[in-house]
Design a protein around this motif. Structure first.
Motif, mmCIF file in Angstrom:
data_model
loop_
_atom_site.group_PDB
_atom_site.id
_atom_site.type_symbol
_atom_site.label_atom_id
_atom_site.label_comp_id
_atom_site.label_asym_id
_atom_site.label_seq_id
_atom_site.Cartn_x
_atom_site.Cartn_y
_atom_site.Cartn_z
ATOM 1 N N TYR C 126 0.894 -1.164 -0.016
ATOM 2 C CA TYR C 126 -0.008 0.086 0.082
ATOM 3 C C TYR C 126 0.766 1.305 -0.077
ATOM 4 N N LEU C 127 1.809 1.174 0.924
ATOM 5 C CA LEU C 127 2.645 2.346 0.933
ATOM 6 C C LEU C 127 3.494 2.790 -0.131
ATOM 7 N N PRO C 137 -2.822 10.474 -2.715
ATOM 8 C CA PRO C 137 -1.953 10.436 -1.786
ATOM 9 C C PRO C 137 -2.321 9.920 -0.348
ATOM 10 N N ASN C 138 -3.666 10.000 -0.167
ATOM 11 C CA ASN C 138 -4.178 9.754 1.272
ATOM 12 C C ASN C 138 -4.178 8.088 1.115
ATOM 13 N N ILE C 139 -3.105 7.528 1.385
ATOM 14 C CA ILE C 139 -3.146 5.949 1.540
ATOM 15 C C ILE C 139 -4.524 5.484 2.038
ATOM 16 N N VAL C 140 -4.939 6.071 3.216
ATOM 17 C CA VAL C 140 -6.280 5.337 3.644
ATOM 18 C C VAL C 140 -7.375 5.406 3.027
ATOM 19 N N VAL C 143 -6.610 2.807 0.428
ATOM 20 C CA VAL C 143 -6.891 1.240 0.661
ATOM 21 C C VAL C 143 -8.560 1.224 1.029
#
Lengths: 491, 492, 329, 131
Positions: C126-127, C137-140, C143
């Motif tokens: 993910y990162l 850009p917001n990985i949250v 995901v």
């Protein structure tokens, strides 16, 4: 198209639910709901055919491969559970229209069907997913819809029962969440397959041991394993009449499936049963459950509550089968999961048809109903006989395997106890049948007529299936046997 | 038509007849015609199985196999065929008699009565032709359930109490013991098929064998071993044709037949003889046959006396089986046939007396012999057959049993058999004797005229009485059929 | 420093909880629970979980506290004192469970450690790859909306189910014979409209709150936020309006019967994105196939499903609030 | 060790306090308060295990190399939603219970239920003896 089937399986009912909620006309909503559920049954059958020879269907949600994305995975075990949920659920929903008529306003009816569809979809979701956290999410969808369904019962005690279930169910679900968190903490993954590969390295880790403990307690609450069954009798008794049939057929069975999936696949037999000795807890508890719940059932004077207590006992049979940990025992557990779902759903449905006419499930109100409603009572008797475990019915097959399982272990006294519990089943089912056939109908029920066809036909389908699966056991015991072999063969 | 189809038909014909009965409108004549035709048809079907069985074949058919190694199957072998013949043959007579009795007494719910009767016969056929223990168990339970409405036919509190005892004991023993023993056997042997020489031989030690056999014997509650005999007297509340069904045609015979089947085909007589597995059962049966006869002596109610007599006579069969030698088995098998013929005569008589005079107590029957000469003559013949005196069929059975116990050097049993026979004389003969030799209670009624029960009642009981005599002369051919029962596995 | 703040907040949490355990007055208990949520939102913030902190603040401290207050208005504000027998069994159960957890805790990876398995198995992809695979850009967000978009669909399902359940049990605007009830005569007097300061402040606040909700909705890709938070914030704006001006005027703006369609619409919108991707040959919820370029596809897919989430959540929260508070009228 | 596990221990205390409120409280609304606290504590457990010392919020920026675990955040986002959904439904049922029983104290409700069950049983017995 074929490769999209796992998603379609879920989507049919999941998409039907919001549409259904927008329909003002309850009849349209019913048509939509039945169409969706029956199509879903067809898909389930197609999936079962696909995995029949031990094949596995894997479907990646969002196109992301596991363990990064969420995988949907269908093997023989959950294909059977899918069939259980869809087929029996559809039958009950088909019969639902008549039982709601006159009780609920049209728009409320569509909301009611929506809740059913959501529960239905969520149970499918739980069954097909291969992701531990996803189980939790769909478990909550199904639980919330169940609470709402139960709370709609006519007696005000339905509200208390539902509330109690909500509290206990949420504690159970949160326990499962903690267990999943612990699993993730130690392994870094949520995919079941991946978990089962990575867990053996951590068997001595106390976090994993605690995880097993929390999971077991949490799921036991959902399955209603004795003594955590506290919520079940009232919930089943006071839930709306046909709803009880749906819940008895599906909800606890899917929870039991989750139990099997986690204990046998994720944690693994060696860890859960050999290292952690889960059997030493589960066996005595389930025996106590079988005997006490059967005994309590004998002394009920409300048919619905009687059957609810019988459910507690029957669920304990399944847990006992699992805890025996031999081929016969596991076969018994899995096939009884299917058979009991079928018979109990049918029994509650037949009872719903009786309540529809006499407005009560008290035994003294059911007196003489064998003469006023012969066909409904006939179906009830067939399934009751199945529940007892008489040969040539489905109940016999699973009980036979269960007792064989105890005998394989050399536990003769336990086998004798199981026979005693069957005798208790004879008594409590006999109580209803005796009242129905051999007592005169009270005068106020003299003009009671046979149930409408739309309820009668599903009842008799259940009754005929009870006999069919007592004679042809390729789908139930045959498949369950293969699953059991694969679990025991690996270890 | 193949023999396997015939087997299936033997089950289906009574069922179909029963269904037809429920469909027809409430016309007694149509109903009775259907009953009679069905009964005759069934008897013919059973008879047509003889050629194959006499030539050494065992026609069989598998209906379903829900669990691997465990099927629902039918099979015709000599012992079963004999039982089927008795049951189906006596069914014709019972139907005839039932018509007379039910009409004579103006009973209610006659359709339900004949329907349940037909189901019971179907179940009896199932028991007779069961191919394995599980199938037998199914039909055994079916028989219990189908006869329950018959026992409670009168519907009053007495009948319900009797019915509850009947159902309670039979269900409790069959599920608690019989089913348990069946499961255990399957677990040990891996099969439940009836096989010559038994299936348990290689799988059990003497201790287990004894426990199992005891479980089986007590589990077969229909065989009325003490202390599980209470249901038989309790079921006396039923109408007389039902009593005939219980005592002669189907129920108790099914019980002892089951024990014989288990002895021969599950254990094998060699296993029992070698390990002494039958010891407990044998002594319980011996005890039962003596004590039941003594109890019968104390009963003044005719049907109750006959009921206890049945309890005693059934134990003859069990003793014969447990002797585990050829003579014992022959004696036991003959006892089934002879007792059926004798006891059905006695019950028919009891019923005829009730229809004609509404009397049930033996002490009230003084002098009735001149009013009902045929009935009491038949009663006398039946009594002699039960006691086992020549020239009546019963003597063959008693003779072989005696031979068997001598062969097994069981002297106590020899003594018990003799004592019991004396007791039989003591409780049966006085009934006929009172009727013929004692003056009626109220002689001022004027000259006694013959006032028999309806013809439909009297004819069957004369036929069965004659049958008891005939069986004496055909004892040898019966012996031949019985000797076809394979007592040991055939050597390859 | 981080650790210190964290520990301090945690200790405050413990103090709050014990206060709640001992309180008889439920009203204060509920307020304290809101405070508890706010504190935990702070902890989430300290622990780098900005999205979670955002949500917890909006949900725990905001919406759910309001739900509680609405319920308390109906059922009464105090609870009876407990009898002593009630406390023993729970105490024993809790101590046993707690002991089990403490026992387990000794094998846990230490707080903040880099080599904990949780950080090293699934998460690295993910990162490292999500900017190239998914985009935001917001990985949250990536995901939540893409890798585990299926879970999020389930989450919307949960909200939708709660809505249906509450609606089935209480029913906003449908109480009694299906007509919307007339406003009680004293509705003007009862509402807080009379309180000038409150009214002025809220008049100032409501519009920015609603706009902020839209910002959070569309900005979720880049910073903390997304459909769920936006929906809750939008709902709190409306709820604020209802609190100040009374429920009847609020229902005039958002008629419950119409509003009842929206949870379903949002839910359908979400699921239909998945269905469209299936029709275009991909798997369910595979946004990559939506348009020619997979990365663009992901972008559009996430936007639409976030919108679906926002609609559903906002509509559900407003509906539930209406349902609960209508009962106390 | 104390520093490493302090978070977890506090979380355990919070969880158990929440659970205690659920089980011991007789007031239905307070039970839901307890449930909320219990669940929130579990959320903190998850977020704590996702924290990396020196990491930042997982929003990609070229200046940052160390991020905390985003997966736990996603899971807890979902769990929070589940929590509020349960709360809403629970409160709705509690409100309906209040309308039906005029109380939300568990003891009183249990007493009323026992009362009506008793009445039903006596009615059953009466119906039995009629025959």
């Amino acid at each position: 198209m074929i490769e999209q089937l796992p998603a379609i399986q879920l989507l049919l009912t999941l998409l039907a639910a919001p549409i259904c909620s927008m329909l003002r006309n309850g009849d349209h909503a019913w048509r939509l709901a039945t169409a969706a559920t029956w199509l879903s049954t067809v898909v389930a059958i197609m999936l079962l055919i696909q995995v029949w020879d031990g094949g596995v269907i894997s479907y990646q949600m969002g196109g992301w491969p596991p363990p990064w994305g969420i995988e949907v995975r269908i093997d023989e075990l959950n294909a059977l559970v899918l069939l259980l949920v869809t087929l029996f659920g559809s039958l009950v929903i088909t019969a639902l229209r008549e039982s709601l008529r006159g009780v609920m306003r049209h728009q409320r009816q569509s909301l009611y069907y929506t809740t059913f569809l959501l529960c239905f979809a969520a149970l499918i979701g739980i069954t097909i997913t291969a992701d531990a956290f996803n189980v939790f999410v769909f478990l909550e969808v199904s639980s919330l819809s169940t609470y709402a369904l139960i709370a709609r019962g006519r007696d005000r005690r339905a509200l208390t029962a539902s509330f109690r279930y909500l509290i206990m169910g949420t504690i159970g679900a949160t326990f499962i969440l903690i267990a999943i968190g612990f699993l993730y903490m130690v392994t870094g993954t949520l995919n079941m397959q991946d978990l089962s590969e990575r867990l053996p390295a951590h068997w001595d880790n106390r976090v994993i041991q605690a995880s097993l403990a929390f999971f077991t307690v949490g799921i036991a609450l959902k399955v209603a394993v004795f003594p955590l069954h506290y919520w079940l009798p009232n919930a089943y008794t006071y839930a709306p009449k046909a709803t009880t049939a749906f819940l008895a057929a599906t909800a606890t069975k899917v929870s039991l499936y989750v139990m099997i999936r986690f204990l046998f696949d994720v944690y693994g037999i060696e860890f859960a049963f050999e290292k952690m000795q889960l059997s030493t807890i589960l066996v005595p508890l389930s025996i106590a459950g079988i005997l006490i719940a059967s005994l309590v059932a004998i002394f009920q004077n409300d048919a619905k509550r009687l059957l609810a207590w019988s459910s507690v006992a029957q669920l304990s049979y399944m847990v006992l089968g699992l805890a025996l940990l031999n081929a016969s025992g596991i076969t018994a557990a899995i096939s009884h999961m299917f058979n009991h779902a079928m018979m109990k759903a049918g029994l509650f449905l037949a009872l719903a048809a009786m309540i529809y006419r006499v407005n009560s499930s008290k035994l003294h109100d059911l007196a003489g109903i064998g003469r006023t409603m012969p066909l409904t009572t006939g179906a009830f008797a067939v399934m009751g006989v199945g529940l007892i475990g008489v040969p040539m019915t489905a109940g016999f097959v699973s009980k036979w395997y269960l007792i064989s399982g105890t005998l394989d272990k050399g536990w003769l006294p336990l086998a004798a106890l199981l026979i005693v519990s069957s005798l208790m089943a004879v008594v409590y089912i006999g109580k209803i049948i005796d009242v129905a056939y051999f007592k005169p109908a009270p005068p106020q029920h003299a003009d009671v007529r046979e149930a409408p066809l739309s309820m009668l036909i599903p009842c008799w389908i259940f009754a005929l299936l009870t006999i069919y699966f007592g004679l042809d056991t390729r789908i139930t015991a045959g498949l369950a046997g293969r699953v059991a072999q694969s679990y025991l063969g690996v270890s | 038509m193949t023999d396997s189809t015939l087997l299936l038909l033997a089950l289906l014909v009574p069922l179909a007849g029963g269904l037809l009965l429920t469909l027809q409108s409430n016309s007694p004549n149509t109903r009775d015609v259907i009953s009679l035709v069905t009964a005759t048809l069934l008897f013919l079907i059973v008879l047509s199985l003889y050629p194959a069985v006499l030539s050494g074949d065992t026609p069989s058919i598998v209906l379903a196999e829900p669990i691997k190694g465990l099927s629902f199957s039918l099979e015709a072998e000599p012992l079963g065929l004999l039982f089927a013949t008795i049951a189906s043959g006596l069914w014709i007579l019972t139907t005839l008699y039932g018509m007379g009795y039910m009409r004579g007494n103006n009973e209610t719910n006659q359709t339900r009565f004949f329907f349940c009767f037909a189901i019971s016969i179907s179940a009896a056929m199932g028991i007779a032709f069961a191919g394995n223990l599980m199938t037998l168990f199914v039909f055994y339970e079916m028989l219990t359930l189908a006869t329950y409405p018959l026992v409670t036919h009168k519907g009053n509190e007495d009948a319900r109490r009797g019915g509850r005892i009947y159902l309670g004991i039979l269900m409790f023993t069959s599920i608690g013991f019989l089913l348990f023993a069946t499961l255990w056997t399957f677990n040990l042997a891996g099969t439940l098929d009836f096989q010559p020489g038994g299936i348990l031989r290689e799988h059990v030690g003497p201790g287990t064998a004894m426990i199992l056999l005891t479980l089986f014997a007590f589990g077969t509650g229909k065989a009325a071993l003490m202390p599980f005999h209470r249901w038989l007297p309790a079921a006396m509340v039923a109408p007389t044709p039902v009593s005939a069904l219980l005592h002669a045609v189907a129920v108790v015979k099914a019980g002892v037949f089951t024990i014989l089947k288990i002895t021969i085909y599950i254990f094998g007589i060699d296993l029992i003889a070698d390990t002494g597995a039958g010891t407990i059962v044998m002594w319980v049966a011996t005890f039962t046959l003596v004590v039941a006869s003594i109890v019968a002596l104390t009963k003044d109610n005719l049907k109750a006396r006959l009921a206890y007599s049945t309890v005693g006579q059934l134990s003859y069969v069990i003793v014969g089986a447990m002797l585990a030698n050829a003579a014992g088995i022959i004696g036991a098998t003959m006892q089934i046939a002879m007792h059926a013929m004798g006891k059905i005569t006695l019950f028919f008589c009891a019923g005829a007396i009730y229809v004609a005079t509404h009397k049930t107590e033996i002490s009230d029957m003084r002098g009735l012999g001149y009013r009902m000469p045929f009935t009491f003559a038949a009663f006398f013949i039946g009594s002699l057959s039960i006691i086992g005196l020549p020239p009546l069929g019963g003597s063959w059975a008693k003779w072989h049993l005696l031979m068997g116990s001598i062969e097994a050097t069981q002297w106590i049993i020899v003594a018990a058999l003799l004592v019991s026979s004396l007791l039989n004389i003591a409780y049966l003969i006085p009934v006929a004797a009172r009727a013929f030799y004692m003056a009626p209670d109220s002689p001022d009624k004027g000259p006694t005229t013959i006032a028999e029960a309806p013809l439909l009642c009297v004819v069957p009981l004369c036929i069965t009485a004659a049958g008891s005599v005939l069986l004496f002369f055909f004892g040898d051919s019966l012996n031949q059929l019985i000797s076809l029962i394979p007592l040991r596995a055939t050597q390859p | 420093m981080e650790f210190l703040i964290n520990s301090l907040l945690l200790l405050m949490l413990v103090a709050t909880v014990f206060a709640i355990v001992r309180l008889k007055r439920l009203m204060i208990g509920v307020m304290l629970m809101g405070f508890f949520s706010l504190l935990s939102a702070n902890i989430f913030m300290v622990l780098d979980a900005v999205d979670v902190a955002f949500t917890e603040a909006a949900v725990g401290a905001g919406v759910s506290t309001i739900f509680f207050l609405a319920a308390l208005a109906i059922v009464g504000r105090t609870s009876k004192p407990q009898n002593a027998t009630r406390t023993f069994v729970p105490l024993a159960a809790v101590i046993i469970t707690g002991a089990l957890l403490v026992y387990a805790s000794f094998d846990m990876p230490y707080f903040g450690s880099h080599d904990a398995p949780a950080h090293n198995h699934v998460v690295p992809r993910y990162l490292n790859d999500s900017p190239n695979e998914v985009g935001p850009p917001n990985i949250v967000t990536s995901v939540l909306a893409s890798y585990r978009g299926y879970d999020t669909l389930g989450e919307v399902g949960v909200v939708f189910t709660a809505f249906i359940g509450v609606f089935l049990l209480l029913g906003a605007g449908t109480r009694k014979s299906g007509v919307e009830r007339p406003a009680p005569p004293n509705v003007q007097a009862e509402s807080m409209r009379q309180k000038v300061v409150l009214r002025e402040v809220s008049d100032l606040l409501i519009a920015p709150v609603l706009i902020f909700a839209l910002y959070v909705q569309w900005h979720g890709d880049f910073g903390p936020g997304g459909g769920f938070q936006a929906g809750v914030i939008f709902a709190s704006g409306v709820i604020l309006y209802a609190l100040i001006y009374g429920i009847v005027p609020a229902q005039k703006v958002f008629p419950p019967r119409k509003l009842a369609y929206f949870p379903g619409i949002g839910f359908l919108l979400y699921a239909l994105v998945g269905v469209v991707s299936m029709m275009r040959g991909g798997n369910f919820l595979d946004y990559g196939v939506l348009v020619h370029d997979p990365l663009h596809g992901q972008h559009y897919g996430i936007l639409i499903i976030e919108l679906g989430v926002g609609i559903t959540v906002a509509a559900v929260m407003i509906n539930i609030f209406f349902s609960l508070s209508e009962r106390s009228l | 060790m104390i520093a490493g596990l302090f978070n977890y221990w506090i979380v355990i205390v919070l969880m158990m306090a929440g659970l205690y409120i659920v089980m011991s409280s007789g007031h239905l609304v307070k039970k839901i308060v307890g449930l909320n606290i219990f669940q929130t504590a579990v959320f903190i457990l998850f977020i704590s295990m996702g924290k990396i010392a020196g990491g930042t919020a997982p929003i990609i920026d070229s200046a940052i190399t160390l991020y905390s675990n985003p997966l736990t955040h996603v899971l807890i986002l979902t769990a929070i939603v589940v929590g509020v959904a349960t709360t809403a439904l629970g409160l709705a049922i509690a409100v309906r219970i209040h309308e039906a029983y005029d109380t939300v104290e568990e003891d009183e409700i249990t007493a009323m239920d026992a009362q009506s069950l008793h009445e039903e049983n006596t009615a059953s017995l009466a119906a039995e003896s009629d025959k």
